[in-house]
Design a protein around this motif. Structure first.
Motif, PDB file in Angstrom:
ATOM      1  N   ALA A  67       0.837  -1.212   0.000  1.00  0.00           N
ATOM      2  CA  ALA A  67       0.000   0.000   0.000  1.00  0.00           C
ATOM      3  C   ALA A  67       0.867   1.254   0.000  1.00  0.00           C
ATOM      4  O   ALA A  67       0.551   2.241  -0.688  1.00  0.00           O
ATOM      5  CB  ALA A  67      -0.925  -0.010   1.222  1.00  0.00           C
ATOM      6  N   ARG A  68       1.990   1.232   0.752  1.00  0.00           N
ATOM      7  CA  ARG A  68       2.847   2.436   0.822  1.00  0.00           C
ATOM      8  C   ARG A  68       3.556   2.681  -0.502  1.00  0.00           C
ATOM      9  O   ARG A  68       3.711   3.846  -0.925  1.00  0.00           O
ATOM     10  CB  ARG A  68       3.877   2.268   1.956  1.00  0.00           C
ATOM     11  N   ILE A  69       3.983   1.611  -1.180  1.00  0.00           N
ATOM     12  CA  ILE A  69       4.626   1.778  -2.493  1.00  0.00           C
ATOM     13  C   ILE A  69       3.609   2.305  -3.507  1.00  0.00           C
ATOM     14  O   ILE A  69       3.914   3.204  -4.309  1.00  0.00           O
ATOM     15  CB  ILE A  69       5.250   0.448  -2.969  1.00  0.00           C
ATOM     16  N   GLN A  70       2.392   1.782  -3.449  1.00  0.00           N
ATOM     17  CA  GLN A  70       1.344   2.262  -4.364  1.00  0.00           C
ATOM     18  C   GLN A  70       1.069   3.742  -4.136  1.00  0.00           C
ATOM     19  O   GLN A  70       0.907   4.523  -5.084  1.00  0.00           O
ATOM     20  CB  GLN A  70       0.065   1.447  -4.177  1.00  0.00           C
ATOM     21  N   ALA A  72       3.175   5.931  -2.933  1.00  0.00           N
ATOM     22  CA  ALA A  72       4.324   6.686  -3.447  1.00  0.00           C
ATOM     23  C   ALA A  72       4.190   6.901  -4.952  1.00  0.00           C
ATOM     24  O   ALA A  72       4.468   7.990  -5.475  1.00  0.00           O
ATOM     25  CB  ALA A  72       5.617   5.950  -3.119  1.00  0.00           C
ATOM     26  N   MET A  73       3.746   5.878  -5.654  1.00  0.00           N
ATOM     27  CA  MET A  73       3.583   5.971  -7.103  1.00  0.00           C
ATOM     28  C   MET A  73       2.463   6.950  -7.469  1.00  0.00           C
ATOM     29  O   MET A  73       2.606   7.773  -8.381  1.00  0.00           O
ATOM     30  CB  MET A  73       3.278   4.586  -7.692  1.00  0.00           C
ATOM     31  N   GLU A  74       1.371   6.855  -6.745  1.00  0.00           N
ATOM     32  CA  GLU A  74       0.227   7.746  -7.027  1.00  0.00           C
ATOM     33  C   GLU A  74       0.592   9.211  -6.793  1.00  0.00           C
ATOM     34  O   GLU A  74       0.134  10.099  -7.513  1.00  0.00           O
ATOM     35  CB  GLU A  74      -0.963   7.362  -6.136  1.00  0.00           C
ATOM     36  N   ASN A  75       1.444   9.444  -5.786  1.00  0.00           N
ATOM     37  CA  ASN A  75       1.805  10.820  -5.435  1.00  0.00           C
ATOM     38  C   ASN A  75       3.065  11.309  -6.151  1.00  0.00           C
ATOM     39  O   ASN A  75       3.528  12.433  -5.913  1.00  0.00           O
ATOM     40  CB  ASN A  75       2.031  10.938  -3.920  1.00  0.00           C
ATOM     41  N   GLY A  76       3.667  10.442  -6.989  1.00  0.00           N
ATOM     42  CA  GLY A  76       4.870  10.843  -7.721  1.00  0.00           C
ATOM     43  C   GLY A  76       6.085  11.023  -6.839  1.00  0.00           C
ATOM     44  O   GLY A  76       6.992  11.805  -7.153  1.00  0.00           O
ATOM     45  N   ILE A 103       7.726  -0.325 -13.787  1.00  0.00           N
ATOM     46  CA  ILE A 103       6.365   0.178 -13.561  1.00  0.00           C
ATOM     47  C   ILE A 103       6.340   1.623 -13.061  1.00  0.00           C
ATOM     48  O   ILE A 103       5.267   2.231 -12.971  1.00  0.00           O
ATOM     49  CB  ILE A 103       5.600  -0.709 -12.543  1.00  0.00           C
ATOM     50  N   TYR A 104       7.530   2.193 -12.770  1.00  0.00           N
ATOM     51  CA  TYR A 104       7.564   3.533 -12.167  1.00  0.00           C
ATOM     52  C   TYR A 104       8.939   4.148 -12.398  1.00  0.00           C
ATOM     53  O   TYR A 104       9.963   3.456 -12.296  1.00  0.00           O
ATOM     54  CB  TYR A 104       7.279   3.404 -10.662  1.00  0.00           C
ATOM     55  N   ALA A 105       8.973   5.422 -12.694  1.00  0.00           N
ATOM     56  CA  ALA A 105      10.238   6.061 -13.114  1.00  0.00           C
ATOM     57  C   ALA A 105      11.089   6.576 -11.957  1.00  0.00           C
ATOM     58  O   ALA A 105      12.327   6.533 -12.023  1.00  0.00           O
ATOM     59  CB  ALA A 105       9.940   7.210 -14.076  1.00  0.00           C
ATOM     60  N   ASN A 106      10.458   7.069 -10.878  1.00  0.00           N
ATOM     61  CA  ASN A 106      11.211   7.814  -9.861  1.00  0.00           C
ATOM     62  C   ASN A 106      11.848   6.892  -8.821  1.00  0.00           C
ATOM     63  O   ASN A 106      11.467   6.867  -7.653  1.00  0.00           O
ATOM     64  CB  ASN A 106      10.293   8.827  -9.152  1.00  0.00           C
TER      65      ASN A 106
END
Length: 565
Positions: A67-70, A72-76, A103-106
């Motif tokens: 949930a925390r990784i998701q 982080a992704m949603e909030n950029g 799945i995620y750039a940052n």
């Protein structure tokens, strides 16, 4: 060398396995010794599948981590993947960061400097995250005892997810999620994963939310298998499944970095032994000689030419590591002799000039000469830093815990640990450690041991037995290569020493009217006279294939030999 014959299993269990599996008594007995007592357990042992892996959400806090990784992704948010500088840590960082980047750039990575920061989560690493606006750190193969540092990160608005496999202390860090199957309150069915294995379970859980199946994650198993082999964790349960399939990836479609290391060795296929003795030391050499980042770069590089260049650099680091290891071992043995410490219960040596990157290897080397719990210290950042290694069945972590009042910090496992101490405490610690070990180590653990699975006659050895034994692979702790005892054999007259300085022994042995077998004993050259005396000898050995001029034959790999009773 003492020879210990394992307790023989329940005859009823052996008989039932022989019938249900249609195997010999030898094979059934070996299975029962490994805790395999039913047809289904044998099926899982001989034919494991990735479907036999446990649901990652059975690990405590896994839902919170995902949930925390998701979020982080949603909030950029920027995510920092942090790991230790050894094989387990660098493979874990390579795995988690390279998956996240699909799945995620940052996503950024951080490996602490062995010399300036030391083991585990570091203040410098947290400051790096803060400077680069990372709001989440995923710590791999470390962090379970970093209570103060996680609190420091929290004060800067940085969350932690900890993926560790070391024993927790009395207090857990205040992280968003603490993934560690060794937590007392974690009911995960298997608690012997390595750090990279815990990282893989996180990726498995996270991947499920993106529709990624276990088949989609297969390409990452070369990293997991390398970590399992290097970290000397039990080769049972999930570790054995992950190692088996990871080895298949290594030998069929390895990532470019691993392929480049294999090409340098001119080997097209690796066994788990090759991973332990060829692949792992080279990945480790980066962190020992230069920086663990070099290993992560190699393991995450997808350009073949660039990977070959990185592998070439790592080969140089490994050559340098070998030279240092040999030099320091010689100096340490001289120090033991000059101090008259040959008869102590422990080895504790120190020189401020010794290279911190190889002291763990040196500790293992010293045990080959003086078989006892061993700690090698050097100077680092004004403190003394050390690596500890133990002998079979002695828990060095417990011994260090008993001496914790003399240490500034320590961590590790039953057989390997690291620690930091102030210089003025060195002699008092050395005495305390000697006293603790002297009072707690049983006499028999002070003698090297050959553990034997079963006594058999040479007539029982054939191609079918070797074929079945190969299906016991991959081998490792708690699933070691079976060792057999055969009594009253004779060399057939071809016994000789081979190799540099005649260190190794080559025989051709027979027992009565049995077929003869070639036998090789590495490091047993000094036993030539005994082996060729015309008097019967007892041999302890494993079975292996020997290929010579295109012909394949069964060979005995001698562990030890003695005059027959």
């Amino acid at each position: 060398m003492r020879w210990t014959l394992k307790p023989q299993p329940n005859p009823k269990t052996v008989s039932e396995l022989m019938q249900s599996l249609n195997v010999s008594e030898i094979v059934a007995s070996l299975l029962a010794q490994r805790g395999i007592e039913t047809y289904e357990q044998a099926r899982l042992f001989f034919s494991p599948t990735l479907d036999d892996l446990h649901d990652p959400y059975l690990m405590k806090d896994m839902d919170k981590a995902v949930a925390r990784i998701q979020r982080a992704m949603e909030n950029g948010e920027n995510i920092l993947v942090f790991g230790d500088y050894d094989v387990d840590g660098t493979t874990a960082v390579a795995l988690v960061s390279s998956y996240l980047k699909t799945i995620y750039a940052n996503v950024d990575t951080y490996i602490p400097d062995r010399y300036n920061e030391g083991y585990g989560v570091s203040r410098q690493g947290i400051d790096y995250a803060d400077d680069n606006d990372c709001k989440l750190i995923i710590a791999l193969d470390c962090g379970i005892k970093s209570v103060d540092l996680v609190a420091y990160a929290k004060s800067k608005g940085i969350d932690f997810i900890i993926c560790d496999h070391h024993r927790p202390g009395d207090e857990l860090p205040s992280a968003v999620a603490v993934l560690d199957p060794k937590r007392d309150d974690c009911d995960y069915p298997y608690d012997e994963l390595c750090g990279c294995g815990v990282g893989f379970k996180l990726v498995q859980a996270l991947g499920g939310t993106f529709g990624h199946t276990i088949d989609d994650l297969m390409p990452y198993l070369d990293l997991v298998a390398t970590a399992i082999a290097a970290d000397i964790v039990p080769m049972t349960g999930e570790n054995r499944i992950l190692a088996k399939f990871g080895l298949e990836i290594i030998n069929s479609s390895p990532r470019p970095g691993i392929a480049a290391l294999m090409q340098q060795q001119k080997k097209s296929a690796f066994s788990i032994t090759d991973v332990v003795f060829i692949l792992a030391p080279r990945i480790n050499a980066a962190g020992r000689i230069k920086h663990g980042n070099e290993a992560v770069k190699l393991l995450t590089e997808f350009n073949l030419e660039q990977a070959a260049q990185f592998a070439s650099e790592i080969e140089k680091y490994n050559a340098e590591r070998k030279g240092l290891d040999k030099q320091i071992t010689t100096e340490a043995l001289r120090q033991i002799a000059e101090n008259g410490e040959q008869d102590r219960f422990t080895t504790v040596v120190y020189d401020e000039s010794w290279h911190k990157g190889v002291i763990g290897i040196v500790a293992s080397r010293l045990i080959e000469t003086h078989y006892r719990p061993t700690i090698v210290f050097t100077k680092s950042n004004g403190k003394l830093a050390a690596s500890a290694r133990s002998v079979r069945d002695f828990d060095i972590y417990n011994a260090l815990e008993a001496c914790a009042g003399h240490l500034e910090q320590f961590g590790g496992h039953m057989y390997a640990a690291g620690m930091t101490i102030s210089e003025e405490n060195f002699l008092t610690f050395k005495d305390a450690f000697e006293t603790t070990v002297r009072e707690t180590i049983p006499d028999e653990l002070r003698i090297p041991e050959t553990v034997i699975d079963a006594e058999i006659d040479l007539t029982k050895i054939d191609d079918k037995l070797l074929r079945i034994l190969k299906r016991f692979e991959p081998f490792g702790p708690e699933n070691m290569t079976p060792v057999f005892l055969t009594k009253k054999v004779n060399d057939f007259g071809y016994g000789k020493t081979i190799g540099e300085d005649g260190k190794h022994l080559r025989l051709f042995v027979k027992q009565g009217n049995s077929e003869g077998f070639a036998a090789i004993g590495f490091g047993l050259g000094s036993k030539l006279e005994l082996a060729t005396s015309k008097k019967p000898i007892d041999i302890a050995y494993a079975l292996e294939e020997n290929e010579w001029n295109g012909a394949v034959s069964i060979q005995l790999r001698l562990k030890d030999l003695r005059a027959a009773e």
